[in-house]
Design a protein around this motif. Structure first.
Motif, mmCIF file in Angstrom:
data_model
loop_
_atom_site.group_PDB
_atom_site.id
_atom_site.type_symbol
_atom_site.label_atom_id
_atom_site.label_comp_id
_atom_site.label_asym_id
_atom_site.label_seq_id
_atom_site.Cartn_x
_atom_site.Cartn_y
_atom_site.Cartn_z
ATOM 1 N N ASN A 195 0.833 -1.203 0.000
ATOM 2 C CA ASN A 195 0.000 0.000 0.000
ATOM 3 C C ASN A 195 0.867 1.251 0.000
ATOM 4 O O ASN A 195 1.940 1.279 0.603
ATOM 5 C CB ASN A 195 -0.909 0.023 1.232
ATOM 6 N N GLU A 196 0.378 2.278 -0.652
ATOM 7 C CA GLU A 196 1.134 3.525 -0.771
ATOM 8 C C GLU A 196 1.410 4.172 0.574
ATOM 9 O O GLU A 196 2.367 4.920 0.722
ATOM 10 C CB GLU A 196 0.406 4.475 -1.711
ATOM 11 N N ILE A 197 0.595 3.882 1.582
ATOM 12 C CA ILE A 197 0.838 4.475 2.900
ATOM 13 C C ILE A 197 1.975 3.773 3.645
ATOM 14 O O ILE A 197 2.455 4.275 4.644
ATOM 15 C CB ILE A 197 -0.437 4.483 3.768
ATOM 16 N N GLU A 198 2.401 2.642 3.153
ATOM 17 C CA GLU A 198 3.489 1.899 3.784
ATOM 18 C C GLU A 198 4.820 2.278 3.135
ATOM 19 O O GLU A 198 5.498 1.463 2.513
ATOM 20 C CB GLU A 198 3.223 0.395 3.694
ATOM 21 N N ASN A 199 5.160 3.551 3.312
ATOM 22 C CA ASN A 199 6.364 4.088 2.678
ATOM 23 C C ASN A 199 7.626 3.374 3.107
ATOM 24 O O ASN A 199 8.570 3.267 2.324
ATOM 25 C CB ASN A 199 6.477 5.587 2.967
ATOM 26 N N ASP A 200 7.681 2.887 4.356
ATOM 27 C CA ASP A 200 8.878 2.204 4.818
ATOM 28 C C ASP A 200 9.134 0.933 4.016
ATOM 29 O O ASP A 200 10.261 0.677 3.589
ATOM 30 C CB ASP A 200 8.799 1.894 6.317
ATOM 31 N N LEU A 201 8.089 0.148 3.761
ATOM 32 C CA LEU A 201 8.265 -1.072 2.976
ATOM 33 C C LEU A 201 8.558 -0.755 1.518
ATOM 34 O O LEU A 201 9.412 -1.400 0.904
ATOM 35 C CB LEU A 201 7.024 -1.965 3.058
ATOM 36 N N ARG A 202 7.870 0.228 0.986
ATOM 37 C CA ARG A 202 8.115 0.593 -0.413
ATOM 38 C C ARG A 202 9.567 1.051 -0.596
ATOM 39 O O ARG A 202 10.222 0.684 -1.569
ATOM 40 C CB ARG A 202 7.120 1.654 -0.868
ATOM 41 N N ALA A 203 10.082 1.822 0.357
ATOM 42 C CA ALA A 203 11.475 2.264 0.285
ATOM 43 C C ALA A 203 12.428 1.068 0.402
ATOM 44 O O ALA A 203 13.421 0.987 -0.333
ATOM 45 C CB ALA A 203 11.760 3.288 1.383
ATOM 46 N N LEU A 204 12.116 0.141 1.317
ATOM 47 C CA LEU A 204 12.948 -1.055 1.475
ATOM 48 C C LEU A 204 12.977 -1.859 0.188
ATOM 49 O O LEU A 204 14.051 -2.237 -0.293
ATOM 50 C CB LEU A 204 12.424 -1.914 2.632
ATOM 51 N N PHE A 205 11.812 -2.119 -0.400
ATOM 52 C CA PHE A 205 11.765 -2.927 -1.615
ATOM 53 C C PHE A 205 12.436 -2.222 -2.786
ATOM 54 O O PHE A 205 13.068 -2.864 -3.625
ATOM 55 C CB PHE A 205 10.315 -3.302 -1.947
ATOM 56 N N ASN A 206 12.332 -0.911 -2.845
ATOM 57 C CA ASN A 206 13.017 -0.151 -3.881
ATOM 58 C C ASN A 206 14.537 -0.282 -3.726
ATOM 59 O O ASN A 206 15.258 -0.498 -4.701
ATOM 60 C CB ASN A 206 12.573 1.311 -3.824
ATOM 61 N N THR A 207 15.013 -0.168 -2.488
ATOM 62 C CA THR A 207 16.445 -0.306 -2.198
ATOM 63 C C THR A 207 16.939 -1.702 -2.554
ATOM 64 O O THR A 207 18.024 -1.865 -3.135
ATOM 65 C CB THR A 207 16.722 -0.011 -0.705
ATOM 66 N N LEU A 208 16.150 -2.713 -2.214
ATOM 67 C CA LEU A 208 16.562 -4.087 -2.493
ATOM 68 C C LEU A 208 16.538 -4.379 -3.990
ATOM 69 O O LEU A 208 17.370 -5.148 -4.489
ATOM 70 C CB LEU A 208 15.687 -5.065 -1.714
ATOM 71 N N GLY A 209 15.621 -3.765 -4.709
ATOM 72 C CA GLY A 209 15.639 -3.874 -6.161
ATOM 73 C C GLY A 209 16.909 -3.266 -6.733
ATOM 74 O O GLY A 209 17.550 -3.845 -7.622
ATOM 75 N N ASP A 210 17.296 -2.103 -6.200
ATOM 76 C CA ASP A 210 18.545 -1.466 -6.635
ATOM 77 C C ASP A 210 19.752 -2.352 -6.318
ATOM 78 O O ASP A 210 20.676 -2.453 -7.125
ATOM 79 C CB ASP A 210 18.713 -0.101 -5.967
ATOM 80 N N GLN A 211 19.730 -2.988 -5.139
ATOM 81 C CA GLN A 211 20.821 -3.895 -4.769
ATOM 82 C C GLN A 211 20.929 -5.024 -5.797
ATOM 83 O O GLN A 211 22.028 -5.370 -6.237
ATOM 84 C CB GLN A 211 20.568 -4.470 -3.376
#
Length: 160
Positions: free
Chosen positions: A33-49
């Protein structure tokens, strides 16, 4: 030359695993969900990794005279279909997405362990693989802690 072919094959297997990780984290990002910015940021970072791992592995494959893999494994595609089905039927979507992410990391850790155990790589490649493996292990631990924290949060607000 035969040794190079074996190394190229092993590195290409890890490229595919990281492509699966990337696709899985893009899927997890979309399911969160868009309100779960912490998870979205984590998954974005892990995609970059995962992207960085693919670039590093691909560079080594090319330097050894090979052609880097570009696709994902069929099992990875099936896993992402399972993520779709599970998200639809799971009430606690945040925990479900974290459990799916943990599964992605489990598969990646296993692939790196098998690669490092199955053959001797040149020292520079071995160092790179160990560094990537350590990053994946750290990622797994982070996801597992967040997943466990979700288990401790009541699903419904407590009333008094």
């Amino acid at each position: 030359m035969a040794q190079n072919a074996e190394i190229i094959e092993a590195l290409n297997d890890l490229i595919v695993i990281n492509n699966d990780r990337l696709a899985g984290y893009e899927k997890a990002y979309d399911e969160t969900n868009e309100i779960e910015n912490d998870l979205r940021a984590l998954f974005n970072t892990l995609g970059d990794q995962s992207r960085v791992h693919v670039i590093e592995l691909s560079d080594e494959v090319v330097s050894l005279g090979g052609e880097p893999e570009t696709g994902t494994m069929t099992s990875g595609k099936l896993y992402r279909v399972w993520m779709d089905i599970r998200a639809v039927f799971t009430f606690d979507n945040r925990r479900a997405v974290l459990e799916n992410a943990e599964g992605i990391e489990d598969a990646a850790r296993k692939a790196y362990e098998e690669a490092l155990r199955s053959m001797e790589f040149p020292a520079d490649i071995n160092q790179m693989l160990l560094r990537q493996q350590n990053a994946i292990t750290s990622t797994h631990d982070t996801i597992m802690k967040e997943r466990d924290r979700q288990r401790d949060i009541p699903k419904y607000p407590l009333t008094t």
